[in-house]
Scaffold this active site. Structure first.
Site, PDB file in Angstrom:
ATOM      1  CG  HIS A 218      -0.299   0.304   2.491  1.00  0.00           C
ATOM      2  ND1 HIS A 218       0.383  -0.877   3.088  1.00  0.00           N
ATOM      3  CD2 HIS A 218       0.169   1.457   3.316  1.00  0.00           C
ATOM      4  CE1 HIS A 218       0.961  -0.187   4.195  1.00  0.00           C
ATOM      5  NE2 HIS A 218       0.818   0.894   4.326  1.00  0.00           N
TER       6      HIS A 218
HETATM    7  C1  UD1 Z   1      -1.647   5.471   6.138  1.00  0.00           C
HETATM    8  C2  UD1 Z   1      -0.272   5.859   6.774  1.00  0.00           C
HETATM    9  C3  UD1 Z   1       0.767   4.589   6.542  1.00  0.00           C
HETATM   10  C4  UD1 Z   1       0.354   3.330   7.000  1.00  0.00           C
HETATM   11  C5  UD1 Z   1      -0.980   3.211   6.544  1.00  0.00           C
HETATM   12  C6  UD1 Z   1      -1.651   1.885   6.950  1.00  0.00           C
HETATM   13  C7  UD1 Z   1       0.210   8.129   6.807  1.00  0.00           C
HETATM   14  C8  UD1 Z   1       1.222   9.234   6.006  1.00  0.00           C
HETATM   15  N1  UD1 Z   1       0.360   7.084   6.309  1.00  0.00           N
HETATM   16  O1  UD1 Z   1      -1.536   5.265   4.882  1.00  0.00           O
HETATM   17  O2  UD1 Z   1       1.996   5.066   7.306  1.00  0.00           O
HETATM   18  O3  UD1 Z   1       1.136   2.345   6.684  1.00  0.00           O
HETATM   19  O4  UD1 Z   1      -2.067   4.149   6.846  1.00  0.00           O
HETATM   20  O5  UD1 Z   1      -2.740   1.552   6.264  1.00  0.00           O
HETATM   21  O6  UD1 Z   1      -0.343   8.258   7.653  1.00  0.00           O
HETATM   22  N2  UD1 Z   1      -8.880   4.886   2.492  1.00  0.00           N
HETATM   23  C9  UD1 Z   1      -9.974   4.503   2.552  1.00  0.00           C
HETATM   24  N3  UD1 Z   1     -10.617   4.102   3.734  1.00  0.00           N
HETATM   25  C10 UD1 Z   1      -9.852   4.176   4.964  1.00  0.00           C
HETATM   26  C11 UD1 Z   1      -8.448   4.954   4.797  1.00  0.00           C
HETATM   27  C12 UD1 Z   1      -8.111   5.201   3.568  1.00  0.00           C
HETATM   28  O7  UD1 Z   1     -10.673   4.190   1.571  1.00  0.00           O
HETATM   29  O8  UD1 Z   1     -10.228   4.058   5.994  1.00  0.00           O
HETATM   30  C13 UD1 Z   1      -8.394   5.480   1.123  1.00  0.00           C
HETATM   31  C14 UD1 Z   1      -8.656   6.823   0.875  1.00  0.00           C
HETATM   32  O9  UD1 Z   1      -8.875   6.865  -0.587  1.00  0.00           O
HETATM   33  C15 UD1 Z   1      -7.435   7.600   1.112  1.00  0.00           C
HETATM   34  C16 UD1 Z   1      -6.329   6.459   0.817  1.00  0.00           C
HETATM   35  O10 UD1 Z   1      -6.953   5.360   1.247  1.00  0.00           O
HETATM   36  O11 UD1 Z   1      -7.289   8.492   0.530  1.00  0.00           O
HETATM   37  C17 UD1 Z   1      -5.010   6.651   1.541  1.00  0.00           C
HETATM   38  O12 UD1 Z   1      -5.265   6.679   2.884  1.00  0.00           O
HETATM   39  P1  UD1 Z   1      -4.420   7.621   4.081  1.00  0.00           P
HETATM   40  O13 UD1 Z   1      -4.816   7.489   5.407  1.00  0.00           O
HETATM   41  O14 UD1 Z   1      -4.012   8.769   3.376  1.00  0.00           O
HETATM   42  O15 UD1 Z   1      -3.093   6.822   3.909  1.00  0.00           O
HETATM   43  P2  UD1 Z   1      -2.578   5.261   3.891  1.00  0.00           P
HETATM   44  O16 UD1 Z   1      -2.197   4.763   2.619  1.00  0.00           O
HETATM   45  O17 UD1 Z   1      -3.850   4.721   4.559  1.00  0.00           O
END
Ligand code: UD1
Length: 384
Positions: A218
């Site tokens: 991811h």
């Molecule tokens: C975040 C952390 C990363 C960790 C990961 C674990 C930061 C900078 N990154 O990354 O260190 O390894 O979590 O999972 O804090 N989304 C959903 N549902 C959710 C959460 C996210 O659909 O519950 C999708 C959204 O489109 C979002 C994307 O995933 O834009 C990324 O989510 P985000 O929380 O920005 O970062 P992660 O890639 O999850």
């Protein structure tokens, strides 16, 4: 004497790191010590919904968060700024003596900065880890959080060295071990009882369980660039002819797979079960099912930080598709091997494992299930 702590949770890997600390404080409060700790769980809402958040809280035996900031997804600036604005109100309302943050996600840095600027002390659990790669958002979060924290709880000795090199005085650094491994040790028996393979249609009636590899990916550096993602998935689909691969995919990765029309690289779990080959793309799993899949996997390919540690503890071979790791103990003592984005090396390492030549590891010091108790003892002493 009564003291007040706020624990910050926000993203999926935070839940298993905080839960055992929360539970250890509940235990402390049952004793007749002179300090009672009133504790609050604040969920920033960085991760949300059943698969990415709700399932974990129930499984880990911690209560519903007392406050949910519901920030949701967005750019780093949007997420960080909104967490800070909302967390400022929570601090004003609750007036805590200490804020505990874990790991390296945006919620960690945002809440640490907010608390510190409001004069509240900050404890960082899993402090001091460094990948020395500032292109990773997590590295920026680690550096920011550690530059202002008051108490540093570390999981491995490299972290102590990093903090000292950055000028943190030794009396604030406590090598306590790994609270995520505390959760693993507590929950493993429950995880083993689950019919995870049956639940995801990879075995029938609990019989005829299959050998499988496990994939999680991811990181923006691996999934946001279509060329990199396509090259990985093509290589991995070729590897999956010997042993099929289960891929519980993060929403960020699923979005890229859909945008790039890569669905044809995957096989249904039914076909994987019949033909014993292919990559089965499945929904993100809860903690117990993930642990159950991890412990019985032939090998794991991942870019997660936590999974590098969990595989080391479980003695399962781990190939990390990153150029570096902030958790070097998993390379030096554990089962982890870095393969970066080198797909040839990845295939070679998988072939080695499949032919029985996998790296053997040992469990790192203090990964013994008692890290949270050590943390609570130290916090209580500091409150005196
Ligand atoms: C975040 C952390 C990363 C960790 C990961 C674990 C930061 C900078 N990154 O990354 O260190 O390894 O979590 O999972 O804090 N989304 C959903 N549902 C959710 C959460 C996210 O659909 O519950 C999708 C959204 O489109 C979002 C994307 O995933 O834009 C990324 O989510 P985000 O929380 O920005 O970062 P992660 O890639 O999850």
């Amino acid at each position: 004497m009564k003291k007040k702590i706020i624990h910050v949770i926000g993203a999926r890997p935070n839940f298993m790191k905080i839960a055992p600390v929360f539970i250890a404080i509940e235990e402390h409060n049952k004793g007749n010590g002179d300090i009672y700790i009133e504790q609050y769980l604040v969920h920033t809402g960085q991760h949300y919904g059943k698969n990415m958040s709700e399932v974990f809280l129930g499984e880990l035996g911690i209560p519903e968060p007392h406050v949910n900031l519901n920030v949701g997804s967005g750019s780093h600036a949007f997420q960080t700024a909104n967490i800070m604005l909302s967390f400022e109100k929570v601090i004003n309302d609750l007036n805590p003596d200490l804020v505990v943050v874990v790991g390296d996600v945006n919620s960690t840095a945002a809440c640490a900065i907010t608390a510190k600027k409001m004069g509240v002390k900050v404890a960082h659990v899993e402090a001091g880890l460094r990948s020395f790669d500032r292109s990773m958002p997590e590295e920026i979060n680690r550096i920011l959080t550690d530059s202002i924290s008051d108490l540093f709880f570390t999981t491995e000795k490299s972290a102590d060295e990093n903090l000292k090199n950055e000028g943190i005085s030794s009396d604030k650094i406590f090598f306590v071990g790994n609270t995520m491994i505390d959760s693993l040790i507590t929950q493993l028996d429950k995880a083993i009882q689950r019919n995870t393979l049956e639940k995801i249609s990879l075995t029938k009636n609990g019989n005829g369980s299959i050998k499988y590899g496990l994939l999680t990916m991811h990181r923006p550096g691996n999934v946001d660039n279509p060329d990199v993602l396509i090259s990985f998935l093509k290589t991995i689909s070729l590897m999956a002819v010997d042993i099929p691969i289960v891929f519980p995919a993060h929403p960020r990765t699923v979005k890229q797979i859909k945008d790039q029309n890569l669905e044809s690289l995957f096989t249904s779990t039914r076909d994987v079960l019949c033909n014993k080959k292919g990559i089965a793309l499945i929904e993100p799993l809860g903690y117990l099912d993930m642990l159950n899949l991890l412990r019985s996997a032939e090998y794991v390919v991942t870019d997660s930080g936590g999974i590098q540690e969990e595989t080391t503890f479980l003695d399962v071979p781990c190939l990390t598709v990153r150029e570096n790791t902030e958790r070097p103990v998993t390379l030096e003592q554990g089962t982890n091997v870095l393969v970066g984005q080198n797909t040839k090396l990845l295939s070679k390492e998988v072939a080695k494992i499949v032919s029985g030549k996998c790296k053997k590891g040992t469990i790192p010091p203090l990964w013994d299930g008692k890290s949270s108790e050590r943390i609570v003892d130290i916090i209580v002493k500091k409150f005196k």
